[in-house]
Design an enzyme around this catalytic site. Structure first.
Site, PDB file in Angstrom:
ATOM      1  N   LYS A 144       0.837  -1.218   0.000  1.00  0.00           N
ATOM      2  CA  LYS A 144       0.000   0.000   0.000  1.00  0.00           C
ATOM      3  C   LYS A 144       0.867   1.262   0.000  1.00  0.00           C
ATOM      4  O   LYS A 144       2.083   1.192   0.221  1.00  0.00           O
ATOM      5  CB  LYS A 144      -0.884  -0.033   1.256  1.00  0.00           C
ATOM      6  CG  LYS A 144      -0.078  -0.149   2.532  1.00  0.00           C
ATOM      7  CD  LYS A 144      -0.902  -0.645   3.698  1.00  0.00           C
ATOM      8  CE  LYS A 144      -0.015  -0.707   4.942  1.00  0.00           C
ATOM      9  NZ  LYS A 144      -0.727  -1.157   6.110  1.00  0.00           N
ATOM     10  N   ARG A 151      -9.987  -0.402  15.054  1.00  0.00           N
ATOM     11  CA  ARG A 151      -9.969   0.364  13.815  1.00  0.00           C
ATOM     12  C   ARG A 151     -11.094  -0.150  12.914  1.00  0.00           C
ATOM     13  O   ARG A 151     -12.119   0.480  12.816  1.00  0.00           O
ATOM     14  CB  ARG A 151      -8.585   0.247  13.150  1.00  0.00           C
ATOM     15  CG  ARG A 151      -8.417   1.126  11.932  1.00  0.00           C
ATOM     16  CD  ARG A 151      -6.970   1.193  11.452  1.00  0.00           C
ATOM     17  NE  ARG A 151      -6.430  -0.098  11.036  1.00  0.00           N
ATOM     18  CZ  ARG A 151      -5.192  -0.259  10.547  1.00  0.00           C
ATOM     19  NH1 ARG A 151      -4.386   0.775  10.428  1.00  0.00           N
ATOM     20  NH2 ARG A 151      -4.763  -1.450  10.193  1.00  0.00           N
ATOM     21  N   TYR A 156      14.767  31.488   3.814  1.00  0.00           N
ATOM     22  CA  TYR A 156      13.583  32.090   4.455  1.00  0.00           C
ATOM     23  C   TYR A 156      13.779  32.211   5.957  1.00  0.00           C
ATOM     24  O   TYR A 156      14.266  31.286   6.613  1.00  0.00           O
ATOM     25  CB  TYR A 156      12.355  31.203   4.233  1.00  0.00           C
ATOM     26  CG  TYR A 156      11.820  31.163   2.822  1.00  0.00           C
ATOM     27  CD1 TYR A 156      11.401  32.319   2.164  1.00  0.00           C
ATOM     28  CD2 TYR A 156      11.694  29.935   2.163  1.00  0.00           C
ATOM     29  CE1 TYR A 156      10.893  32.253   0.882  1.00  0.00           C
ATOM     30  CE2 TYR A 156      11.171  29.871   0.885  1.00  0.00           C
ATOM     31  CZ  TYR A 156      10.772  31.037   0.239  1.00  0.00           C
ATOM     32  OH  TYR A 156      10.268  30.967  -1.022  1.00  0.00           O
ATOM     33  N   MET A 184      10.263  24.795  -0.676  1.00  0.00           N
ATOM     34  CA  MET A 184       9.383  23.826  -1.340  1.00  0.00           C
ATOM     35  C   MET A 184      10.168  22.944  -2.318  1.00  0.00           C
ATOM     36  O   MET A 184       9.926  21.747  -2.410  1.00  0.00           O
ATOM     37  CB  MET A 184       8.263  24.553  -2.078  1.00  0.00           C
ATOM     38  CG  MET A 184       7.205  23.618  -2.623  1.00  0.00           C
ATOM     39  SD  MET A 184       5.961  24.477  -3.598  1.00  0.00           S
ATOM     40  CE  MET A 184       5.099  25.405  -2.349  1.00  0.00           C
TER      41      MET A 184
END
Ligand code: PLP
Length: 380
Positions: free
Chosen positions: A51, A149, A274, A322
């Site tokens: 997954k 769950r 930054y 980013m």
């Protein structure tokens, strides 16, 4: 070692893709991991959880490698991961672990996915679809033992079980549960969960598969009576502690690499990036690396993580952007185009996913699955 890499230190690797930042998967090591685990768990079946883009390694290529190793089952979390595997002609049994929606039933069946039932309502929805189409479904019953769950509580689970096994269009392939604390070997809930699960093994005919163990439960030898195991993280070569015995040869197969894209000299007192969170204490050299939090290299690693360039560690300085980050290389040399290792080995030194996870106060799973599709993946 990667196939194409020279054995000395990886510095002069011939493999440099056109991308500025990429992931390399050591396919030999992955296959080695699978065969080690397969031999270790025999005669139990091996279900590979694949997954979340195969824990960030890439869903389809990793599924194909698993097929080369004769893995018995793949497990995914959702219908759509299952469909992607089927569309890539992965034909082995695939178990969808997560709870499905009623409108997903036709596709679960159409794509021959085995799926999890853990409520009477879901069982009724499936059966009503099967009766209207005369299709057959292959399902697993998830029982609640302590995770709280998606499992069916013991009292309802028995009702669901009786309902499923008498129906001619349903084949109950397996019964399973999931441990909440298997990483803590002596946690009291482990014993309670194992006992509840073993009651089911005792009481049901052995034509069903019984599966409980994830990676740490497998390492801790919990649930020896089960007939299938579901180790995910371990298959990708990661574990929280050093492994022993035959499992000791399991190793990560994930490398995150980039290339220096820019270089400059800054003066004492200059700040980097930054927020000016890093100020040079003396004249120094700053290299820019084209990867950032937009790729999944977490901002939490700012002013904490290190990278490897020319076989040496250098600190990530200033806030990670980013798309880029900066490293302070002091008075050392580095040139635009030099290979940068952010995860993996270079020159005999290494940086692990676990180290990044610790800096981010999280688990290796979250770091790995965070590396997104913006980063090209190469299977060497
Ligand atoms: C993800 C998952 C696993 C695999 O867990 P690891 O800790 O990666 O071994 C096993 N079973 C279920 C139900 C899961 O959701």
């Amino acid at each position: 070692m990667l196939k194409d890499a020279p054995s000395v230190n990886g510095l002069n690797k011939p493999f440099i893709p056109l991308e500025s930042t990429w992931i390399e998967i050591d396919t030999d090591q992955f296959k080695k991991n699978l065969s080690i685990i397969k031999a270790h768990v025999k005669p139990r079946l091996y279900c590979l959880p694949i997954k979340a883009n195969a824990y960030g390694h890439g869903l389809i290529p990793m599924a194909k490698l698993a097929m080369q190793c004769d893995i018995d089952y793949l497990a995914v979390s959702s219908l759509h991961e299952g469909i992607r595997l089927r569309q890539a002609e992965i034909n082995c049994p695939i178990l969808v672990l997560g709870a499905f929606q009623e409108d997903q039933i036709p596709d679960l069946i159409k794509y021959h996915l085995e799926f999890t039932i853990s409520s009477l309502l879901k069982a009724q929805q499936v059966i009503s679809y099967l009766e209207s189409t005369q299709n057959k479904a292959y399902v697993h019953l998830e029982i609640e033992t302590g995770m709280n769950r998606t499992g069916a509580r013991p009292s309802t689970a028995k009702t669901i079980y009786d309902y499923l096994i008498q129906h001619p269009l349903i084949e109950l392939k397996g019964i399973y549960s999931h441990l909440a604390n298997s990483d803590q070997e002596d946690h009291p809930l482990n014993f309670k969960q194992q006992k509840l699960f073993e009651n089911w093994i005792d009481q049901c005919p052995n034509k069903h598969l019984f599966h409980l163990a994830n990676s740490s439960a497998l390492v801790h030898q919990m649930s020896p009576l089960s007939t299938m195991v579901r180790p995910g993280l371990l298959s990708f070569g990661l574990y929280s502690k050093p492994l022993e015995g035959s499992l000791a040869r399991i190793k990560p197969c994930f490398y995150l690499k980039s290339r220096v894209s820019y270089f400059k000299v800054v003066q004492k007192g200059d700040s980097i990036g930054y927020g000016s969170t890093y100020v040079a204490q003396k004249q120094t050299r700053i290299a820019t690396i084209p990867i950032g939090y937009g790729d999944g290299y977490r901002r939490m690693l700012s002013n904490k993580a290190r990278v490897l360039i020319r076989g040496q560690y250098f600190p990530v300085v200033g806030l990670i952007c980013m798309d880029q980050l900066m490293v302070d290389i002091g008075d050392q040399e580095a040139y635009v185009g030099d290979e940068v290792v952010l995860v993996g080995e270079q020159g005999g030194k290494s940086i692990t996913i676990q180290q990044l996870a610790e800096f981010c106060q999280t688990i290796p799973y979250e770091i790995l699955t965070g590396f997104n599709e913006r980063i090209a993946r190469y299977y060497l």
